[in-house]
Each structure stands twice: as C-alpha cells, then as structure tokens.
Design a protein around this motif. Structure first.
Motif, PDB file in Angstrom:
ATOM      1  N   VAL A 273       0.961  -1.313  -0.067  1.00  0.00           N
ATOM      2  CA  VAL A 273      -0.020   0.059  -0.087  1.00  0.00           C
ATOM      3  C   VAL A 273       0.902   1.301  -0.146  1.00  0.00           C
ATOM      4  CG1 VAL A 273      -2.072   1.275   1.180  1.00  0.00           C
ATOM      5  CG2 VAL A 273      -1.868  -1.219   1.102  1.00  0.00           C
ATOM      6  N   CYS A 274       0.815   1.999  -1.057  1.00  0.00           N
ATOM      7  CA  CYS A 274       1.485   3.257  -1.275  1.00  0.00           C
ATOM      8  C   CYS A 274       0.682   4.359  -1.670  1.00  0.00           C
ATOM      9  CB  CYS A 274       2.549   3.163  -2.389  1.00  0.00           C
ATOM     10  SG  CYS A 274       3.848   1.708  -2.247  1.00  0.00           S
ATOM     11  N   ALA A 275      -0.406   4.463  -0.707  1.00  0.00           N
ATOM     12  CA  ALA A 275      -1.613   5.394  -1.124  1.00  0.00           C
ATOM     13  C   ALA A 275      -1.257   6.747  -0.260  1.00  0.00           C
ATOM     14  CB  ALA A 275      -2.937   4.676  -0.567  1.00  0.00           C
TER      15      ALA A 275
ATOM     16  N   THR B 261      -6.636  25.014   5.845  1.00  0.00           N
ATOM     17  CA  THR B 261      -6.751  24.271   7.017  1.00  0.00           C
ATOM     18  C   THR B 261      -6.213  22.840   7.164  1.00  0.00           C
ATOM     19  OG1 THR B 261      -8.867  23.966   6.381  1.00  0.00           O
ATOM     20  CG2 THR B 261      -8.425  25.959   7.724  1.00  0.00           C
ATOM     21  N   GLY B 262      -5.492  22.199   6.355  1.00  0.00           N
ATOM     22  CA  GLY B 262      -5.083  21.202   6.374  1.00  0.00           C
ATOM     23  C   GLY B 262      -5.620  19.651   5.679  1.00  0.00           C
ATOM     24  N   LEU B 263      -5.009  18.772   6.164  1.00  0.00           N
ATOM     25  CA  LEU B 263      -5.414  17.468   5.486  1.00  0.00           C
ATOM     26  C   LEU B 263      -6.151  16.483   6.625  1.00  0.00           C
ATOM     27  CD1 LEU B 263      -1.690  16.549   4.575  1.00  0.00           C
ATOM     28  CD2 LEU B 263      -3.283  17.570   3.232  1.00  0.00           C
ATOM     29  N   VAL B 264      -6.783  15.495   5.841  1.00  0.00           N
ATOM     30  CA  VAL B 264      -7.647  14.576   6.828  1.00  0.00           C
ATOM     31  C   VAL B 264      -6.634  13.018   6.689  1.00  0.00           C
ATOM     32  CG1 VAL B 264      -9.423  13.165   6.884  1.00  0.00           C
ATOM     33  CG2 VAL B 264      -9.702  15.496   6.333  1.00  0.00           C
ATOM     34  N   LEU B 265      -6.159  12.900   7.691  1.00  0.00           N
ATOM     35  CA  LEU B 265      -5.154  11.638   7.786  1.00  0.00           C
ATOM     36  C   LEU B 265      -5.997  10.434   7.576  1.00  0.00           C
ATOM     37  CD1 LEU B 265      -2.107  11.314   8.665  1.00  0.00           C
ATOM     38  CD2 LEU B 265      -2.959  10.620  10.950  1.00  0.00           C
ATOM     39  N   ASN B 266      -5.554   9.308   6.847  1.00  0.00           N
ATOM     40  CA  ASN B 266      -6.061   8.498   6.620  1.00  0.00           C
ATOM     41  C   ASN B 266      -5.212   6.982   6.649  1.00  0.00           C
ATOM     42  OD1 ASN B 266      -4.868   8.229   4.055  1.00  0.00           O
ATOM     43  ND2 ASN B 266      -6.978   7.759   3.063  1.00  0.00           N
ATOM     44  N   VAL B 267      -5.332   5.820   6.742  1.00  0.00           N
ATOM     45  CA  VAL B 267      -4.725   4.924   6.867  1.00  0.00           C
ATOM     46  C   VAL B 267      -5.204   3.899   5.807  1.00  0.00           C
ATOM     47  CG1 VAL B 267      -5.871   3.584   8.519  1.00  0.00           C
ATOM     48  CG2 VAL B 267      -3.533   3.084   8.349  1.00  0.00           C
ATOM     49  N   LEU B 268      -3.877   3.147   4.996  1.00  0.00           N
ATOM     50  CA  LEU B 268      -4.095   2.141   3.972  1.00  0.00           C
ATOM     51  C   LEU B 268      -5.127   2.821   2.855  1.00  0.00           C
ATOM     52  CD1 LEU B 268      -4.093  -1.052   6.059  1.00  0.00           C
ATOM     53  CD2 LEU B 268      -2.400   0.058   4.770  1.00  0.00           C
TER      54      LEU B 268
ATOM     55  N   LEU C  24       1.096  -8.041   3.865  1.00  0.00           N
ATOM     56  CA  LEU C  24       1.001  -6.477   3.638  1.00  0.00           C
ATOM     57  C   LEU C  24       2.238  -5.593   3.838  1.00  0.00           C
ATOM     58  CD1 LEU C  24      -2.506  -4.919   4.064  1.00  0.00           C
ATOM     59  CD2 LEU C  24      -0.600  -3.937   5.171  1.00  0.00           C
ATOM     60  N   ALA C  25       2.330  -4.773   3.303  1.00  0.00           N
ATOM     61  CA  ALA C  25       3.433  -3.731   3.734  1.00  0.00           C
ATOM     62  C   ALA C  25       2.676  -2.205   3.192  1.00  0.00           C
ATOM     63  CB  ALA C  25       4.498  -3.788   2.954  1.00  0.00           C
ATOM     64  N   MET C  26       3.059  -1.332   3.879  1.00  0.00           N
ATOM     65  CA  MET C  26       2.678   0.085   3.813  1.00  0.00           C
ATOM     66  C   MET C  26       3.752   1.053   4.028  1.00  0.00           C
ATOM     67  SD  MET C  26       0.956   0.583   7.742  1.00  0.00           S
ATOM     68  CE  MET C  26       0.808   2.405   7.598  1.00  0.00           C
ATOM     69  N   VAL C  27       3.582   2.239   3.320  1.00  0.00           N
ATOM     70  CA  VAL C  27       4.473   2.980   3.257  1.00  0.00           C
ATOM     71  C   VAL C  27       4.052   4.256   4.041  1.00  0.00           C
ATOM     72  CG1 VAL C  27       5.848   4.846   1.810  1.00  0.00           C
ATOM     73  CG2 VAL C  27       5.395   2.354   0.902  1.00  0.00           C
ATOM     74  N   PHE C  28       4.681   4.744   5.171  1.00  0.00           N
ATOM     75  CA  PHE C  28       4.328   6.256   5.607  1.00  0.00           C
ATOM     76  C   PHE C  28       5.817   6.868   6.061  1.00  0.00           C
ATOM     77  CE2 PHE C  28       3.626   9.249   8.766  1.00  0.00           C
ATOM     78  CZ  PHE C  28       2.193   9.771   8.840  1.00  0.00           C
ATOM     79  N   GLY C  29       6.073   7.920   5.276  1.00  0.00           N
ATOM     80  CA  GLY C  29       7.458   8.459   5.230  1.00  0.00           C
ATOM     81  C   GLY C  29       7.729   9.405   6.315  1.00  0.00           C
ATOM     82  N   TYR C  30       8.656  10.416   6.144  1.00  0.00           N
ATOM     83  CA  TYR C  30       9.131  10.965   7.289  1.00  0.00           C
ATOM     84  C   TYR C  30       8.326  12.411   7.449  1.00  0.00           C
ATOM     85  CZ  TYR C  30      13.038   7.735   7.402  1.00  0.00           C
ATOM     86  OH  TYR C  30      13.710   6.465   7.549  1.00  0.00           O
ATOM     87  N   LEU C  31       8.294  12.719   8.653  1.00  0.00           N
ATOM     88  CA  LEU C  31       7.548  14.130   8.834  1.00  0.00           C
ATOM     89  C   LEU C  31       8.830  15.422   8.775  1.00  0.00           C
ATOM     90  CD1 LEU C  31       5.068  13.115  11.381  1.00  0.00           C
ATOM     91  CD2 LEU C  31       4.524  13.421   9.141  1.00  0.00           C
ATOM     92  N   ARG C  32       9.690  15.160   9.184  1.00  0.00           N
ATOM     93  CA  ARG C  32      11.181  16.114   9.225  1.00  0.00           C
ATOM     94  C   ARG C  32      11.917  16.128   8.256  1.00  0.00           C
ATOM     95  NH1 ARG C  32      10.361  14.748  14.940  1.00  0.00           N
ATOM     96  NH2 ARG C  32       9.612  16.481  16.157  1.00  0.00           N
ATOM     97  N   SER C  33      11.939  14.867   7.669  1.00  0.00           N
ATOM     98  CA  SER C  33      12.689  14.778   6.343  1.00  0.00           C
ATOM     99  C   SER C  33      11.752  14.477   5.275  1.00  0.00           C
ATOM    100  CB  SER C  33      13.668  13.612   6.478  1.00  0.00           C
ATOM    101  OG  SER C  33      14.679  14.043   7.670  1.00  0.00           O
TER     102      SER C  33
END
Length: 504
Positions: free
Chosen positions: A146-148, A352-359, A390-399
C-alpha cells in the motif's frame, strides 16, 4: 522456489504476485525496486486517479511547489538536476521521466480504486475489490503493497464556522482548487499559515487586489534562496550526474540533521535564528512578536520553506498582509474576528490542512474478520501485526517522504526474496511472548510532532511499542542502518505455506 503466485497446480494461483496501490512517488519507487530486484514477479500498480503523481495530481492551486528539497525528495536512483525547491509541473515531469526510463507505465492501471482487501489463509491470497469505470472487479494477489499516502485525497480538512452559508463570496479549499476560480482583482483571505498558505499567498498576490493571511497562531518559516550557490559551483565542475546528485543529497541531509538536532537540543536558539531570518525579510518595524513568533518548539510542526522569502516580499510590498486573530463567524461580506474586526473578502481560502487516513481507506479483512488497524502493532513502520503479506509506506515528517519510501522498498523486496528462498507463501508479524503487554505508544509522539492533521487522526493509526521491531522511528539516519540489516528470522515474522498448494 518459483516466484510467489506463479504455480500451476489446481486451483489456479493468484492473478498477480504483488499489487502496489498508488502511483504517486512511493508507488513509483516500489515499482522500480520490483522491476530491478525482483523481475520475475508479476505485478500491477493500481491508481484511483486517471494519471500518476499522487499529491502532485491532487493539488493544483496557484504556486504549488515542494516544501522539501528535491535532492532528498527525489529518487536516489534518478538524479534531480533542477533547483532545490520545485514546482508541481517540474516534479510531474521528473516522475514521468522516471517511469518511462524504466518502462514502468505498462504495469500501471489507472482509474482503479481498491475498496476492499480480503485475505484467505487457505490460499495465501489477497482478494481485492476494485472499482473502475465499468463497475467492480475482483483481482487476486499474493502480496499487497500500500503506497496510497497518508491523507484522504477526496477532501481536505474543512472546519465549520457559524455563518458560512450566509457568506456571499466563494469558499475554496486548496485541495479542491476550482479550475474556473478567477482571483484577479479580488480581495482574498487565506485562513491558515502552514506550508500551503505560504506557497499560495505569493502566487495569489501577483494579481489579486489584496491577500490577507489570517492565522490563529504563528508558524515557523525558513526563508532561503531559491538557487543555492554551492549547487551552481558544483555544477560548474561538470561532474557525472550521479556524483553531483549524491553530493547534493548528502549536503541537504546534513542540513536537515543539524536543524532537527537543534530543535531538540537547543530549541530556543533555533527559534531565535528562524525568527531573525523572518525579521531580516520584513524589517525591524514589523510586529514580529505578534505575527511570526510561534508558541511551540521548532519542528513540532513542519518547517515551511519560503524560497527567496517570496511570502515576505509580498507582505512588504503591501500586496499581502497578515492578521493573527480568531474567527467568530462568517458574514455576508467576509469574516468577523474575535477582536471585533471585520475582514472583508470576495474569496476565502481555507488552507486548514489534511484529513489523515490509513491504507488508503481500504476495508481490510483477514479470514473474514475485519481488521481494526488502530489495534495493530506496527512492525518497523512497514507491516502490521496479525495482517499477512501486507506492507505500507508512511514517510518522514521532518525529512523528505521519499527517503523512507526508498528504504521500505528495499526492505520489502528483500523480504519477498527471503520468502521465495525459504520457501513460504505467507509472512505475518506476531508479538513474541515477552512482548505481549508492552506499553503501547501512539504512531507519532504528539509531544514531538503536534501538527493538527496528525493529532486529529492518531486514533486511526497503528500503535507502536517501546522496542524494535515494534517501533516507527521517524529517523532516517537510524532507519538507513537498521532496516537493511533487520533480521528476517528474529521470531517476530512468522512464515507459512498455503493449505491449498496453488503454486508453492
């Protein structure tokens, strides 16, 4: 062992070995790694949109650009040859080049939205319910990647204020920027002061009558030249592109590391330096204390890069201004603020920003039982406890996001190779006896990063523990050492064979 899913026994094997969900920067990176390191695997990239790009396809507001340097946000395997901060058009051109140079487009299926994924332990397959133009179809695969991304593309975060229906102008969110919106000669108010607002305001100010940035509280900004003298000097040496890219990548990584370290070890000094940069752009007479002195430690929210200080140029010119105040209500002509001031506006932009979601909001089931991702433990920030293959991608917040996507891609391909060599048709992370009952920590520590979209969505994210492999580090310099060296036989990854031998 043949690659996952290439078996000829009855019943037949899955349609594909691997399905990648998402053709944004993470999905493209995953596809590249599969093609180059696991060429025997049959795979497809399913993308809900009609084209590649992810974030860069969704966001089309004026001035849209990166807020990370492209030497670290770009791929490690394709040198970036432009300026550090790039426009969406430049980034999309780069992504399309990367796809075409590596013949990845033939694996991509657009307008394919995965709504549900069902795992069957007897077959070791995922069965995907995919919506497309003609209706829905079912697609099976052995491994789901999952690279969504991390936010809902269909709609951004839109607070509701009293009186919004009474407002006589137009309200827009940057994530759904209308193609027909003409802001020339209009009074525009942008609610918000994050990276989106900092990008949008200078672009709007070029033709608007006036643009006001309305913020509840100040944000940290990092004004820096759009061009880098070191880059120009390096390029004059006419080095091979790969050498130049690696040198610049290391330069920007080094800078990121210093700023992040200072945000923890000397936050007051870093804050003073950042505020001094803004003061140098706006002058000593500007009310920096009210409008550009945040109440939080630097890097508890994203640090907004401002190339050539363009936001502050617009403010100094009088084409833009900043107001720090709360909103009481929308009025027919604009906004009533907490101080009693009336702010007139023809257009109000809610940055005013994003709506976080998962997968990607996919409904997940394992052997018929719904999976509550918030009750899963993260395995190295890549896999989920109790969820096989199942693998998921969540990147960095400061990089840069891509730094972690690239490490995850290498890790997943190594795991697929390990499964083939073992052999195994399934792998599932499970806590060992001594880890059951370990303290649960949130996916992102809100004491260290408290951006609104993170705080609003933490309850849907997986939990993490207090030891590896149950930790999401958010630290590139740690991950680049530990992920490539991670033991795939440490007892937390449980391998199996399908009960119905359809290809093992």
């Amino acid at each position: 062992m043949p690659p996952l899913g290439t078996m000829s026994a009855t019943p037949p094997g899955p349609d594909l070995d691997v399905v990648i969900i998402g053709a944004g920067i993470s999905g493209i990176d995953a596809a590249y790694h599969l093609v180059t390191t696991r060429p025997e695997h049959r795979f497809a990239v399913l993308e809900a949109k009609p084209d590649i790009g992810g974030t860069w396809h969704t966001h089309r507001f004026p001035g849209i650009r990166s807020d990370s340097d492209l030497f670290t946000f770009g791929f490690g395997w394709k040198p970036w040859t432009g300026v550090p901060i790039a426009t969406a058009q430049e980034i999309l051109a780069y992504l399309n080049e990367a796809i075409d140079e590596n013949d990845l487009r033939r694996h991509m299926r657009f307008d394919h939205s995965v709504e549900r994924a069902d795992w069957n332990s007897e077959t070791s397959f995922w069965s995907l319910t995919v919506r497309r133009a003609g209706g829905t179809e079912t697609l099976t695969c052995r491994f789901l990647w999952v690279c969504a991304g991390y936010y809902r593309h269909a709609a951004g975060y839109q607070p509701r204020w009293p009186g919004m229906r009474d407002y006589g102008g137009r309200i827009v969110h940057p994530q759904q920027w209308p193609d027909d919106l003409d802001h020339a000669g209009k009074r525009v108010v942008v609610i918000g002061s994050g990276a989106t607002a900092a990008t949008l305001i200078p672009a709007l100010a070029e033709t608007a009558a006036h643009v006001t940035m309305l913020q509840r509280s100040p944000t940290y900004y990092y004004p820096r030249p759009a061009r880098d003298a070191f880059i120009d000097t390096l390029r004059a040496l006419d080095l091979p592109a790969t050498w130049e890219h690696e040198i610049l990548r290391r330069k920007f990584l080094h800078e990121q590391r210093i700023v992040t370290r200072r945000s923890f070890e000397e936050p007051d000094a870093l804050a003073a330096d950042l505020i001094a940069m803004v003061r140098s752009c706006l002058g000593e007479d500007f009310d920096i204390a009210t409008h550009f002195t945040p109440r939080y430690r630097p890097w508890r929210q994203r640090l907004a890069v401002v190339p050539d200080g363009d936001l502050f140029v617009a403010i100094r010119s009088g084409r833009a201004s900043v107001v720090t105040d709360g909103i009481v209500r929308f009025t027919p002509g604009g906004l009533e603020l907490a101080t009693g001031e009336a702010l007139e506006a023809d257009i109000i932009v809610t940055a005013t920003g994003l709506v976080l979601n998962v997968l990607g909001d996919i409904s997940l089931r394992v052997d018929g039982a719904p999976v509550d991702v918030s009750q899963c433990w993260t395995h190295r920030g890549v896999m989920l406890s109790g969820v096989p293959n199942l693998a998921m991608v969540f990147g960095y917040l400061r990089s840069s996001w891509t730094l972690r996507a690239d490490l995850v891609s290498a890790y997943v391909c190594r795991l697929l190779a390990h499964m083939a060599a073992r052999p195994a048709t399934s792998v599932v992370p499970l806590l060992r006896a001594g880890e059951i009952g370990m303290p649960a920590r949130p996916w992102i520590d809100p004491e260290n990063f408290n951006a609104g979209y993170i705080l609003r969505g933490l309850d849907i994210m997986p939990k993490q523990g207090d030891r590896q492999p149950w930790v999401m580090t958010q630290d590139y310099f740690d991950d680049r050492e530990t992920l490539p060296a991670a033991d795939l036989e440490d007892g937390t990854l449980v391998y199996g064979q399908s009960a119905i031998r359809n290809g093992s």
